[in-house]
Design a protein around this motif. Structure first.
Motif, PDB file in Angstrom:
ATOM      1  N   THR A   1      50.834  21.862  43.806  1.00 50.94           N
ATOM      2  CA  THR A   1      49.694  22.402  44.560  1.00 50.94           C
ATOM      3  C   THR A   1      50.085  23.637  45.339  1.00 50.94           C
ATOM      4  O   THR A   1      49.323  24.605  45.413  1.00 50.94           O
ATOM      5  N   ALA A   2      51.291  23.614  45.845  1.00 52.26           N
ATOM      6  CA  ALA A   2      51.724  24.747  46.680  1.00 52.26           C
ATOM      7  C   ALA A   2      51.979  25.998  45.850  1.00 52.26           C
ATOM      8  O   ALA A   2      51.852  27.108  46.343  1.00 52.26           O
ATOM      9  N   THR A   3      52.355  25.837  44.594  1.00 56.39           N
ATOM     10  CA  THR A   3      52.702  26.995  43.779  1.00 56.39           C
ATOM     11  C   THR A   3      51.542  27.525  42.960  1.00 56.39           C
ATOM     12  O   THR A   3      51.679  28.548  42.299  1.00 56.39           O
ATOM     13  N   VAL A   4      50.411  26.847  42.999  1.00 58.12           N
ATOM     14  CA  VAL A   4      49.270  27.321  42.231  1.00 58.12           C
ATOM     15  C   VAL A   4      48.682  28.564  42.916  1.00 58.12           C
ATOM     16  O   VAL A   4      48.413  28.562  44.112  1.00 58.12           O
ATOM     17  N   ILE A   5      48.516  29.618  42.154  1.00 56.32           N
ATOM     18  CA  ILE A   5      47.927  30.860  42.672  1.00 56.32           C
ATOM     19  C   ILE A   5      46.466  30.893  42.286  1.00 56.32           C
ATOM     20  O   ILE A   5      46.126  30.797  41.106  1.00 56.32           O
ATOM     21  N   PRO A   6      45.551  31.010  43.255  1.00 53.03           N
ATOM     22  CA  PRO A   6      44.116  31.043  42.930  1.00 53.03           C
ATOM     23  C   PRO A   6      43.801  32.194  41.986  1.00 53.03           C
ATOM     24  O   PRO A   6      44.416  33.261  42.036  1.00 53.03           O
ATOM     25  N   ASN A   7      42.874  31.964  41.148  1.00 50.07           N
ATOM     26  CA  ASN A   7      42.467  32.968  40.177  1.00 50.07           C
ATOM     27  C   ASN A   7      41.738  34.103  40.866  1.00 50.07           C
ATOM     28  O   ASN A   7      40.677  33.892  41.447  1.00 50.07           O
ATOM     29  N   PRO A   8      42.268  35.352  40.833  1.00 52.42           N
ATOM     30  CA  PRO A   8      41.578  36.458  41.499  1.00 52.42           C
ATOM     31  C   PRO A   8      40.352  36.927  40.731  1.00 52.42           C
ATOM     32  O   PRO A   8      39.569  37.700  41.276  1.00 52.42           O
ATOM     33  N   ASN A   9      40.233  36.484  39.479  1.00 52.78           N
ATOM     34  CA  ASN A   9      39.079  36.862  38.661  1.00 52.78           C
ATOM     35  C   ASN A   9      38.331  35.605  38.238  1.00 52.78           C
ATOM     36  O   ASN A   9      38.604  35.044  37.166  1.00 52.78           O
ATOM     37  N   PRO A  10      37.415  35.117  39.043  1.00 53.21           N
ATOM     38  CA  PRO A  10      36.704  33.874  38.699  1.00 53.21           C
ATOM     39  C   PRO A  10      35.917  34.039  37.398  1.00 53.21           C
ATOM     40  O   PRO A  10      35.420  35.106  37.087  1.00 53.21           O
ATOM     41  N   THR A  11      35.831  32.909  36.676  1.00 53.31           N
ATOM     42  CA  THR A  11      35.171  32.922  35.375  1.00 53.31           C
ATOM     43  C   THR A  11      33.668  32.761  35.544  1.00 53.31           C
ATOM     44  O   THR A  11      33.201  31.978  36.359  1.00 53.31           O
ATOM     45  N   THR A  12      32.944  33.517  34.733  1.00 51.42           N
ATOM     46  CA  THR A  12      31.486  33.426  34.736  1.00 51.42           C
ATOM     47  C   THR A  12      31.040  32.466  33.647  1.00 51.42           C
ATOM     48  O   THR A  12      31.466  32.595  32.492  1.00 51.42           O
ATOM     49  N   PRO A  13      30.243  31.456  33.976  1.00 54.72           N
ATOM     50  CA  PRO A  13      29.772  30.506  32.949  1.00 54.72           C
ATOM     51  C   PRO A  13      28.993  31.215  31.841  1.00 54.72           C
ATOM     52  O   PRO A  13      28.513  32.346  32.012  1.00 54.72           O
ATOM     53  N   ASN A  14      28.883  30.527  30.699  1.00 59.01           N
ATOM     54  CA  ASN A  14      28.131  31.072  29.573  1.00 59.01           C
ATOM     55  C   ASN A  14      26.638  30.937  29.825  1.00 59.01           C
ATOM     56  O   ASN A  14      26.127  29.838  29.974  1.00 59.01           O
ATOM     57  N   TYR A  15      25.988  32.073  29.926  1.00 59.85           N
ATOM     58  CA  TYR A  15      24.538  32.099  30.020  1.00 59.85           C
ATOM     59  C   TYR A  15      24.011  32.862  28.806  1.00 59.85           C
ATOM     60  O   TYR A  15      24.498  33.959  28.487  1.00 59.85           O
ATOM     61  N   PRO A  16      23.045  32.295  28.108  1.00 57.59           N
ATOM     62  CA  PRO A  16      22.581  32.956  26.870  1.00 57.59           C
ATOM     63  C   PRO A  16      21.869  34.281  27.137  1.00 57.59           C
ATOM     64  O   PRO A  16      21.939  35.205  26.326  1.00 57.59           O
ATOM     65  N   ASP A  17      21.202  34.392  28.275  1.00 63.07           N
ATOM     66  CA  ASP A  17      20.457  35.615  28.578  1.00 63.07           C
ATOM     67  C   ASP A  17      21.391  36.661  29.165  1.00 63.07           C
ATOM     68  O   ASP A  17      22.165  36.376  30.074  1.00 63.07           O
ATOM     69  N   ASP A  18      21.317  37.889  28.647  1.00 66.78           N
ATOM     70  CA  ASP A  18      22.209  38.947  29.109  1.00 66.78           C
ATOM     71  C   ASP A  18      22.000  39.274  30.578  1.00 66.78           C
ATOM     72  O   ASP A  18      22.962  39.457  31.336  1.00 66.78           O
ATOM     73  N   ILE A  19      20.741  39.365  31.006  1.00 67.56           N
ATOM     74  CA  ILE A  19      20.457  39.685  32.402  1.00 67.56           C
ATOM     75  C   ILE A  19      20.959  38.577  33.308  1.00 67.56           C
ATOM     76  O   ILE A  19      21.520  38.822  34.382  1.00 67.56           O
ATOM     77  N   GLN A  20      20.763  37.313  32.858  1.00 69.29           N
ATOM     78  CA  GLN A  20      21.232  36.182  33.664  1.00 69.29           C
ATOM     79  C   GLN A  20      22.752  36.208  33.771  1.00 69.29           C
ATOM     80  O   GLN A  20      23.316  35.960  34.837  1.00 69.29           O
ATOM     81  N   TRP A  21      23.413  36.544  32.665  1.00 70.74           N
ATOM     82  CA  TRP A  21      24.882  36.546  32.696  1.00 70.74           C
ATOM     83  C   TRP A  21      25.416  37.646  33.602  1.00 70.74           C
ATOM     84  O   TRP A  21      26.314  37.414  34.403  1.00 70.74           O
ATOM     85  N   ILE A  22      24.894  38.875  33.493  1.00 74.97           N
ATOM     86  CA  ILE A  22      25.420  39.959  34.319  1.00 74.97           C
ATOM     87  C   ILE A  22      25.081  39.757  35.787  1.00 74.97           C
ATOM     88  O   ILE A  22      25.856  40.101  36.681  1.00 74.97           O
ATOM     89  N   THR A  23      23.927  39.105  36.057  1.00 72.42           N
ATOM     90  CA  THR A  23      23.596  38.786  37.447  1.00 72.42           C
ATOM     91  C   THR A  23      24.568  37.778  38.022  1.00 72.42           C
ATOM     92  O   THR A  23      25.070  37.932  39.143  1.00 72.42           O
ATOM     93  N   ALA A  24      24.860  36.733  37.246  1.00 70.37           N
ATOM     94  CA  ALA A  24      25.820  35.730  37.690  1.00 70.37           C
ATOM     95  C   ALA A  24      27.206  36.349  37.873  1.00 70.37           C
ATOM     96  O   ALA A  24      27.919  36.051  38.844  1.00 70.37           O
ATOM     97  N   TYR A  25      27.604  37.220  36.952  1.00 70.90           N
ATOM     98  CA  TYR A  25      28.916  37.873  37.031  1.00 70.90           C
ATOM     99  C   TYR A  25      29.052  38.666  38.327  1.00 70.90           C
ATOM    100  O   TYR A  25      30.069  38.578  39.023  1.00 70.90           O
ATOM    101  N   LEU A  26      28.039  39.420  38.676  1.00 69.97           N
ATOM    102  CA  LEU A  26      28.122  40.260  39.863  1.00 69.97           C
ATOM    103  C   LEU A  26      28.062  39.437  41.143  1.00 69.97           C
ATOM    104  O   LEU A  26      28.738  39.764  42.129  1.00 69.97           O
ATOM    105  N   VAL A  27      27.261  38.379  41.142  1.00 66.94           N
ATOM    106  CA  VAL A  27      27.190  37.533  42.338  1.00 66.94           C
ATOM    107  C   VAL A  27      28.502  36.804  42.560  1.00 66.94           C
ATOM    108  O   VAL A  27      28.991  36.695  43.696  1.00 66.94           O
ATOM    109  N   ILE A  28      29.107  36.350  41.494  1.00 65.61           N
ATOM    110  CA  ILE A  28      30.386  35.650  41.624  1.00 65.61           C
ATOM    111  C   ILE A  28      31.465  36.590  42.161  1.00 65.61           C
ATOM    112  O   ILE A  28      32.351  36.181  42.920  1.00 65.61           O
ATOM    113  N   HIS A  29      31.394  37.862  41.781  1.00 71.77           N
ATOM    114  CA  HIS A  29      32.371  38.852  42.237  1.00 71.77           C
ATOM    115  C   HIS A  29      31.900  39.600  43.491  1.00 71.77           C
ATOM    116  O   HIS A  29      32.412  40.674  43.804  1.00 71.77           O
TER     117      HIS A  29
END
Length: 930
Positions: free
Chosen positions: A11-39
Motif C-alpha cells: 500500500t505504501a509503495t503504490v503510486i496513484p495514477n496521475p492520468n485517471p481512466t475514463t469509462p467507455n461511453y458510446p456517445d462521443d460527446i458524453q465521453w469527451i465530457t466525462a474525460y474533461l470533468v475527470i481531469h
C-alpha cells in the motif's frame, strides 16, 4: 522459494495514477465530457489562487500603512536611492539610421529600478504559485458542483464529478495545465484594477489607500496582462500535450480530435485568441502608431475575452465576472460623471460674463451699493494683503479671456502649440499636476486624449475663472496635428467658432483665437497624493510642453506661500502660517528649445513671481537651441534705441562670431553673463552622454545636436514656426539681456535687488510700467527687416502648402476696438509680429496682446541660452534646505532619467540618521505612457 510482501508495504509503495481512466461511453460527446470533468481541477486545488490574493492584499495593506506612517526615514532614503534610477538606451546603429533619415527619435526608456523590481517579484510569485507544491489536491465529497439541477444540460459536471481522483497528484501535464489556468483566471481582476482610472472602482486610487492612478499603474497593467497571456499560453500548451498523448480505448484516437465538438473548448480558444490579439495590439510601436485602432479593439476585445473565459470554465468563472463587473462598473460611473460635468444633465456655471461664484467661502460686503469680495484673513510672508485692489492672492489676473461653459478658447502659440482655455459646465475640482481626457467633437467625436491642466482649481475665486482649465497642446502626428490645422484654417477664414456649434450668450471672441466645443473626462493623476506642505524645498524641473505640470504645481505653491489654504486649491490643507506647512523655497527650472516658447506661460510665471518674489522663488529658463541669433540692425525696444551690436549664435558666454565666422571678444560680455547663475549654466551647445545611456556619444556634432532635443522635445513634437516666431525669438533674447544689464547696474548702485516683476492685471499698470522702465519691455509693434520666409514658417502642419485662395485673416488686419477693462473680455491685441518678410496670402502670424507682451518681457530676464547643470542646482538646494526636499519633474524620457540620476546621487541616508532630513529627496514625476 517465494517471499511474501506485507500488504502495508504494498500500500505504501503504490503510486496513484496521475492520468485517471475514463469509462467507455458510446456517445462521443458524453465521453469527451466525462474525460474533461475527470481531469478537472478539484475545488481544494483552488487555494493557490486564493493565496495569490492574500499576498496582494497583504502588500496593499502594507503600502497603505507605510504611506500614512511616513516613509521618509533612513530605510525610505535607502530604497529611493536605488529604486528611483531609470536608464535610457539607444544603440549606435539606431543613431546612424536616424542621422541618415534626418529623424530625431527619442531614446528608449527602461522602467525604473523600483518598477523592474516589482515586475520581477510579480513574475516570480506567479511562477511559484503555478509550479511549487502538488497540483491536484484530493477533492471533498461535499462539493457544490455535485448538486443536481433539473434544468441542467444532457451532460453536465454533476454527472461525472464522482469519477474525479480522490487522491493527491503532484505533477502531470493536465494538472499543471489546470493550475496555470486557474492562476490566469485569478490574475484577471488584478489586471483590470491596474487599468481603471476613476475611484471608487479604481481601488488603488481611493484617497485613504495608495491613491495611485492609472498614470502610475499603467506599466503594471501592461505587464500583468502579458503575464496572464504567458500563463494562459502555458495552460494551452500543457493541455495540448495531454490531449495529444491520451487515447480513447475504443478507437485509439486522441481526445484532441473529439474536443473540437465540445462547446467549452471553443469558448476557451476564442478567449485565448482574443487575448493574443489584445497583447499584440498593445505593443509600444503599434499602440503609438495606430492608437485609435488599439483603443477600439481594446474596448471590444476585453469583454469578449472575459465572457468567453467565463464560459470556458464555469467552476472559476467568478474571477471573470468580477473583472468584467469592475470594468463595466467603472465605465458606467465615469459615463454618468462625464454627462454631468459636460452639462448634459443640467449642470452649468452661469450665463453672465462675470459667471456665478462657485463657493461662498469668503465674505460679501456692500459699500455704497457696490458689492465687494473680501477674502478671509490671510498671513503672507511678503506683506501682501488680500484686498480688492490687490488680487495677487488669486489667479484672476492671469487669464485674459474666459470662454462660455463647455467651450474652449484655442490660440496658436509659438512652437506649434495650441493653448486651450476651457471652462467646464460642471463644478470640477482637481489637484495640481492632474490631467484630463479631452474630446473636441469638431475634430473627432470618439477620440479622447490626456493633457495636463496648467492651472489650479481655486474654489474661493469670486468668479468662474477659478475653474478655468488651461492646456498647452503641442502638435504631433494625429489628433494634435488635426487640432492645429483646424484652428489655423478657422483663423485664416476669419471664423470665430465652428458653424455647427452654437455659441451661447452672444460671446465677443477675441480676434486671435477661436471657440471649440470641448468635452472633458477627469481629473486623473497620482500627483493628488503628494503632500507638498511637508517639504522644506520644492524643485520643479520641466522640459518643453511638460511645463503644464510644472506651472500648475508652481501656482499652487505660490498661492500657499502667499497665505492661501491648500484645501481650497485642490490640494491638502495648509498654507503659510499653519504649523504643518514647511515649504520655504521653490525653484523652477524650465528647459525650452526656443526663446519664443516663453510665450506659453509667461503670464503665469510673472504672476507667481509677483506673489512670491526671490529668494523664496527662483525661476530659471534654459534655451537649448544655439541657432537663435540676434538681429544685426538697430531696433526699438520700448522708447530706447539700442546700439547696433552683432551677437553670435554659438554661446552667451562672452565669445561672439563676426562675419568671417571667427570668434571674438565683445564689449557686451558683461551683458551676456548672469553673475548669480553662471555656475548653473552649461553654455556648450554640444552635449556628450549625460545620464544613464546605453551607448556613449561624443565628438560628432550632429549626433550631439540631436541629443539636445531630448531635454525639450517629446517624441513626435513638430518644430514648425509661424511667421513672427523668429522675430519674437530675437526680441525676447535681446530684452532679457537688457533687463539683466539693468539689474546688475541696480545691484552695483546699491539697490540690493534685481528688477522686481511688475503687475500685469490691468492696462493702466502696463502703461505705467512702460513709462517707468522702457528699456526692459518689448514693444508689441516691433517688426524685423525683410528677409526670405521658409515655407515651414507659415504652413499648417501638413504636407500640402496653404492654398493661395485662402484670404488673409480679416480680423488680424485691423486692431480690435478699444474697450474698457470692465466691458472687454480681453485687452486689445497688438499689431501682428511679421516674420522676416511679409507672409504670402493665407499665412498667419504670431499675435501677442499688450498684457502678455509685458509679461513676456518680465520673464525674458530669466531666459538664458544653455543647458542646466542639474547636479549642481540640486546639490545647492539640498545644502540650503531646512528639511526634506521634493523634486517635481515632467519632460522627455532623457530628462526624466537625468533628474532621477541626480536625485539618487544627492540622497544621503547618513544625514537622516543624524537628524538632518535634507538627506531625504522625494520625487513626483508625470510620465504619460498610455
Amino acid at each position: 522459494m517465494s517471499t511474501s510482501i506485507p500488504s502495508s508495504t504494498l500500500t505504501a509503495t503504490v503510486i496513484p495514477n496521475p492520468n485517471p481512466t475514463t469509462p467507455n461511453y458510446p456517445d462521443d460527446i458524453q465521453w469527451i465530457t466525462a474525460y474533461l470533468v475527470i481531469h478537472m481541477q478539484s475545488p481544494g486545488s483552488f487555494w493557490y489562487a486564493y493565496l495569490l490574493w492574500f499576498v496582494v492584499a497583504a502588500i496593499f495593506l502594507l503600502y497603505i500603512f507605510l504611506r500614512w506612517a511616513g516613509s521618509g526615514g533612513y530605510l525610505g532614503a535607502r530604497w529611493n536611492k536605488w529604486a528611483l534610477r531609470k536608464r535610457t538606451w539607444r544603440g549606435q546603429h539606431a543613431l546612424a539610421i536616424a542621422k541618415q533619415r534626418g529623424t530625431r527619435p527619442q531614446p528608449k526608456s527602461l522602467p525604473s529600478n523600483g518598477q523592474i523590481f516589482c515586475m520581477v517579484v510579480l513574475f516570480v510569485a506567479v511562477l511559484l504559485l503555478c509550479f511549487v507544491g502538488p497540483d491536484y489536491i484530493g477533492r471533498s465529497h461535499t462539493s457544490i458542483f455535485a448538486r443536481r439541477d433539473a434544468r441542467r444540460p444532457a451532460y453536465s459536471i454533476s454527472d461525472f464529478i464522482h469519477l474525479q481522483p480522490q487522491y493527491q497528484i503532484n505533477k502531470a501535464w493536465w494538472t499543471s495545465g489546470n493550475r496555470t489556468g486557474v492562476i490566469a483566471f485569478a490574475l484577471l481582476p488584478l489586471c483590470v484594477l491596474f487599468a481603471l482610472k476613476a475611484p471608487p472602482f479604481a481601488i488603488f486610487a481611493i484617497p485613504f489607500t495608495t491613491q495611485f492612478y492609472f498614470d502610475k499603474l499603467s506599466w503594471l497593467h501592461r505587464w500583468s496582462g502579458r503575464l496572464i497571456w504567458m500563463v494562459s499560453s502555458l495552460h494551452v500548451l500543457l493541455w495540448s500535450v495531454q490531449l495529444s498523448l491520451d487515447r480513447r480505448e475504443e478507437t485509439g484516437i486522441a481526445p484532441y480530435v473529439y474536443i473540437w465538438r465540445y462547446p467549452k473548448f471553443i469558448y476557451g480558444w476564442t478567449a485565448f485568441m482574443a487575448m493574443t490579439a489584445l497583447i499584440g495590439l498593445s505593443t509600444s510601436s503599434l499602440r503609438k502608431q495606430y492608437y485609435r485602432v488599439f483603443y477600439a479593439c481594446h474596448v471590444l476585445l476585453i469583454p469578449l475575452t472575459l465572457i468567453m473565459a467565463a464560459l470556458h470554465h464555469p467552476p472559476v468563472w467568478w474571477w471573470c465576472w468580477g473583472a468584467l463587473g469592475l470594468w463595466a462598473g467603472e465605465r458606467i460611473w465615469r459615463g454618468i460623471w462625464w454627462l454631468y460635468n459636460n452639462g448634459f444633465l443640467g449642470s452649468s456655471l452661469g450665463r453672465t460674463p462675470q459667471r456665478t461664484r462657485l463657493r461662498a467661502s469668503y465674505l460679501d460686503a456692500h459699500d455704497g451699493g457696490r458689492k465687494r469680495h473680501i477674502y478671509p484673513p490671510l498671513h503672507s510672508p511678503y506683506g501682501i494683503s488680500a484686498t480688492e485692489d490687490s488680487p495677487f492672492l488669486s489667479l484672476e489676473g492671469v487669464h485674459s479671456y474666459t470662454p462660455p461653459p463647455g467651450f474652449a478658447y484655442a490660440e496658436l502659440l509659438s512652437g506649434s502649440t495650441v493653448r486651450l482655455t476651457f471652462l467646464p459646465p460642471g463644478p470640477l475640482s482637481w489637484a495640481p499636476g492632474q490631467h484630463f481626457l479631452l474630446t473636441i467633437p469638431s475634430i473627432s467625436r470618439l477620440d479622447t486624449h490626456p493633457f495636463t491642466a496648467a492651472s489650479v482649481c481655486d474654489e474661493q475665486a469670486s468668479t468662474s475663472v477659478g475653474r478655468v482649465l488651461v492646456f498647452y497642446i503641442r502638435a504631433k502626428e494625429g489628433w494634435t496635428k488635426d487640432l492645429w490645422n483646424q484652428v489655423f484654417a478657422m483663423l485664416s477664414h476669419g471664423e470665430t467658432h465652428v458653424t455647427s456649434e452654437h455659441v451661447p450668450f452672444s460671446e465677443q471672441v477675441p480676434s486671435n483665437g477661436v471657440l471649440l466645443r470641448t468635452l472633458v473626462d477627469g481629473p486623473f493623476g497620482s500627483s493628488i497624493r503628494t503632500r507638498w506642505n511637508q517639504y522644506s524645498t520644492v524643485l520643479v524641473v520641466v522640459g518643453g510642453s511638460g511645463v503644464s505640470f510644472g506651472v500648475s504645481v508652481l501656482q499652487y505653491l505660490a498661492l500657499c506661500l502667499a497665505g492661501r489654504d491648500g484645501k481650497y486649491l485642490g490640494g491638502h490643507p495648509g498654507g503659510w502660517g499653519s504649523k504643518d506647512f514647511k515649504v520655504r523655497r521653490v525653484r523652477f527650472i524650465w528647459i525650452i528649445r526656443e526663446y519664443s516658447h516663453v510665450q506659453w506661460c509667461a503670464s503665469i510665471l510673472q504672476h507667481c513671481m509677483t506673489m512670491m518674489p526671490a529668494p523664496s522663488l527662483d525661476v530659471d529658463i534654459f534655451v537649448t537651441n544655439p541657432t537663435t541669433s540676434l538681429p544685426k540692425e538697430p531696433h526699438i525696444l520700448g522708447d530706447i534705441e539700442l546700439p547696433n551690436i552683432v551677437f553670435g549664435a554659438a554661446s552667451e558666454g562672452g565669445h561672439h562670431t563676426d562675419e568671417t565666422g571667427r570668434k571674438r571678444r565683445d564689449s557686451v560680455v558683461s551683458v551676456e553673463s548672469d553673475y548669480h547663475q553662471d555656475d548653473y549654466i552649461d553654455p556648450d551647445p554640444e552635449i556628450t552622454t549625460y545620464g544613464d545611456e546605453g551607448s556613449a556619444e561624443s565628438g560628432n556634432g550632429a549626433l550631439c545636436e540631436i541629443y539636445t532635443l531630448y531635454l525639450t522635445n517629446f517624441e513626435g513634437d513638430q518644430d514648425i514656426r509661424l511667421p513672427g516666431e523668429a522675430a519674437l525669438n530675437k526680441s525676447i533674447r535681446k530684452s532679457g539681456k537688457m533687463r539683466r544689464a539693468k539689474s546688475r547696474m541696480a545691484k552695483k548702485e546699491g539697490d540690493g535687488e534685481l528688477l522686481k516683476p511688475m503687475p500685469s492685471t490691468s492696462k493702466s499698470v502696463i502703461k505705467q510700467s512702460q513709462v517707468s522702465s522702457p528699456g526692459g519691455l518689448l514693444s508689441p509693434t516691433w517688426r524685423t527687416a525683410s528677409q526670405t520666409v521658409e515655407s515651414t514658417e507659415y504652413h499648417p502642419l501638413s504636407s500640402r502648402p496653404t492654398s493661395p485662395r485662402h484670404p488673409p485673416p480679416p480680423r488680424s488686419q485691423q486692431p480690435s476696438p478699444s474697450t474698457s477693462p470692465s466691458t472687454s473680455p480681453s485687452p486689445s491685441p497688438s499689431n501682428l509680429f511679421n516674420g522676416d518678410a511679409e507672409a504670402p496670402p493665407g499665412a498667419l502670424q504670431i499675435v501677442v496682446d499688450t498684457r502678455e507682451m509685458h509679461d513676456i518681457s518680465v520673464v525674458s530676464e530669466h531666459a538664458r541660452l544653455g543647458k542646466p547643470k542639474l547636479g549642481r542646482i540640486l546639490a545647492d538646494e539640498v545644502q540650503t534646505a531646512r528639511g526634506a526636499v521634493i523634486v517635481a519633474t515632467c519632460g522627455p524620457a532623457s530628462l526624466n532619467a537625468m533628474v532621477r540620476k541626480e536625485i539618487a546621487k544627492q540622497i544621503d541616508p547618513a544625514k537622516i540618521r543624524r537628524g538632518d532630513m535634507s538627506g531625504f529627496i522625494d520625487l513626483v514625476s508625470e510620465e504619460f505612457d498610455f
